[in-house]
Design a protein around this motif. Structure first.
Motif, PDB file in Angstrom:
ATOM      1  N   PHE A  18       0.832  -1.203   0.000  1.00  0.00           N
ATOM      2  CA  PHE A  18       0.000   0.000   0.000  1.00  0.00           C
ATOM      3  C   PHE A  18       0.865   1.251   0.000  1.00  0.00           C
ATOM      4  O   PHE A  18       0.561   2.231  -0.691  1.00  0.00           O
ATOM      5  CB  PHE A  18      -0.947   0.018   1.201  1.00  0.00           C
ATOM      6  CG  PHE A  18      -2.237  -0.708   0.964  1.00  0.00           C
ATOM      7  CD1 PHE A  18      -3.024  -0.433  -0.138  1.00  0.00           C
ATOM      8  CD2 PHE A  18      -2.669  -1.668   1.860  1.00  0.00           C
ATOM      9  CE1 PHE A  18      -4.222  -1.091  -0.354  1.00  0.00           C
ATOM     10  CE2 PHE A  18      -3.858  -2.338   1.659  1.00  0.00           C
ATOM     11  CZ  PHE A  18      -4.637  -2.046   0.551  1.00  0.00           C
ATOM     12  N   ASN A  19       1.940   1.241   0.765  1.00  0.00           N
ATOM     13  CA  ASN A  19       2.856   2.379   0.792  1.00  0.00           C
ATOM     14  C   ASN A  19       3.422   2.636  -0.601  1.00  0.00           C
ATOM     15  O   ASN A  19       3.436   3.778  -1.071  1.00  0.00           O
ATOM     16  CB  ASN A  19       3.982   2.134   1.798  1.00  0.00           C
ATOM     17  CG  ASN A  19       4.973   3.279   1.843  1.00  0.00           C
ATOM     18  OD1 ASN A  19       4.602   4.439   1.807  1.00  0.00           O
ATOM     19  ND2 ASN A  19       6.252   2.945   1.915  1.00  0.00           N
ATOM     20  N   SER A  20       3.856   1.595  -1.262  1.00  0.00           N
ATOM     21  CA  SER A  20       4.408   1.745  -2.614  1.00  0.00           C
ATOM     22  C   SER A  20       3.349   2.256  -3.582  1.00  0.00           C
ATOM     23  O   SER A  20       3.615   3.139  -4.407  1.00  0.00           O
ATOM     24  CB  SER A  20       4.963   0.408  -3.111  1.00  0.00           C
ATOM     25  OG  SER A  20       6.047   0.010  -2.320  1.00  0.00           O
ATOM     26  N   ALA A  21       2.137   1.712  -3.488  1.00  0.00           N
ATOM     27  CA  ALA A  21       1.056   2.135  -4.371  1.00  0.00           C
ATOM     28  C   ALA A  21       0.708   3.607  -4.148  1.00  0.00           C
ATOM     29  O   ALA A  21       0.497   4.360  -5.111  1.00  0.00           O
ATOM     30  CB  ALA A  21      -0.171   1.263  -4.154  1.00  0.00           C
ATOM     31  N   ILE A  22       0.658   4.033  -2.899  1.00  0.00           N
ATOM     32  CA  ILE A  22       0.339   5.430  -2.590  1.00  0.00           C
ATOM     33  C   ILE A  22       1.421   6.357  -3.133  1.00  0.00           C
ATOM     34  O   ILE A  22       1.128   7.396  -3.728  1.00  0.00           O
ATOM     35  CB  ILE A  22       0.145   5.615  -1.069  1.00  0.00           C
ATOM     36  CG1 ILE A  22      -1.165   4.968  -0.638  1.00  0.00           C
ATOM     37  CG2 ILE A  22       0.165   7.096  -0.689  1.00  0.00           C
ATOM     38  CD1 ILE A  22      -1.346   4.873   0.864  1.00  0.00           C
ATOM     39  N   GLU A  23       2.677   5.974  -2.971  1.00  0.00           N
ATOM     40  CA  GLU A  23       3.762   6.812  -3.476  1.00  0.00           C
ATOM     41  C   GLU A  23       3.730   6.920  -4.992  1.00  0.00           C
ATOM     42  O   GLU A  23       3.895   8.017  -5.542  1.00  0.00           O
ATOM     43  CB  GLU A  23       5.109   6.277  -2.999  1.00  0.00           C
ATOM     44  CG  GLU A  23       5.343   6.515  -1.525  1.00  0.00           C
ATOM     45  CD  GLU A  23       6.768   6.233  -1.093  1.00  0.00           C
ATOM     46  OE1 GLU A  23       7.619   5.959  -1.972  1.00  0.00           O
ATOM     47  OE2 GLU A  23       7.031   6.321   0.115  1.00  0.00           O
ATOM     48  N   ALA A  41       3.035   4.423   8.396  1.00  0.00           N
ATOM     49  CA  ALA A  41       2.175   3.251   8.575  1.00  0.00           C
ATOM     50  C   ALA A  41       2.947   1.972   8.261  1.00  0.00           C
ATOM     51  O   ALA A  41       2.848   0.973   8.991  1.00  0.00           O
ATOM     52  CB  ALA A  41       0.939   3.360   7.692  1.00  0.00           C
ATOM     53  N   ALA A  42       3.729   2.001   7.193  1.00  0.00           N
ATOM     54  CA  ALA A  42       4.551   0.841   6.854  1.00  0.00           C
ATOM     55  C   ALA A  42       5.602   0.593   7.930  1.00  0.00           C
ATOM     56  O   ALA A  42       5.867  -0.559   8.298  1.00  0.00           O
ATOM     57  CB  ALA A  42       5.216   1.044   5.486  1.00  0.00           C
TER      58      ALA A  42
END
Length: 68
Positions: free
Chosen positions: A14-19, A43-44
């Motif tokens: 999710f962190n990668s997707a958001i970035e 969060a990650a």
């Protein structure tokens, strides 16, 4: 242990997707995008901390079982 690992990996994805999404939406530097990325990274990071604590606790329990 499996659940903690899975949740940590999901948080990282999710962190990668958001970035990536933030970079796609706004190519120029924007303070709001930076804050969004920081929150996602935090969060990650928290998920990694919880995963590490779970790993240590489970290893401790296993050590106690094998020590007997």
């Amino acid at each position: 242990m499996l659940l903690a690992t899975g949740m940590m990996l999901v948080a990282e994805l999710f962190n990668s997707a958001i970035e990536i999404l933030c970079d796609f939406v706004e190519e120029r530097e924007d303070i709001r995008i930076g804050m969004i990325k920081d929150i996602a990274a935090a969060a990650a990071g928290i998920s990694i901390f919880v995963w590490a604590v779970t790993l240590i606790l489970e290893a401790s329990h296993l050590w106690q079982l094998l020590k007997i």
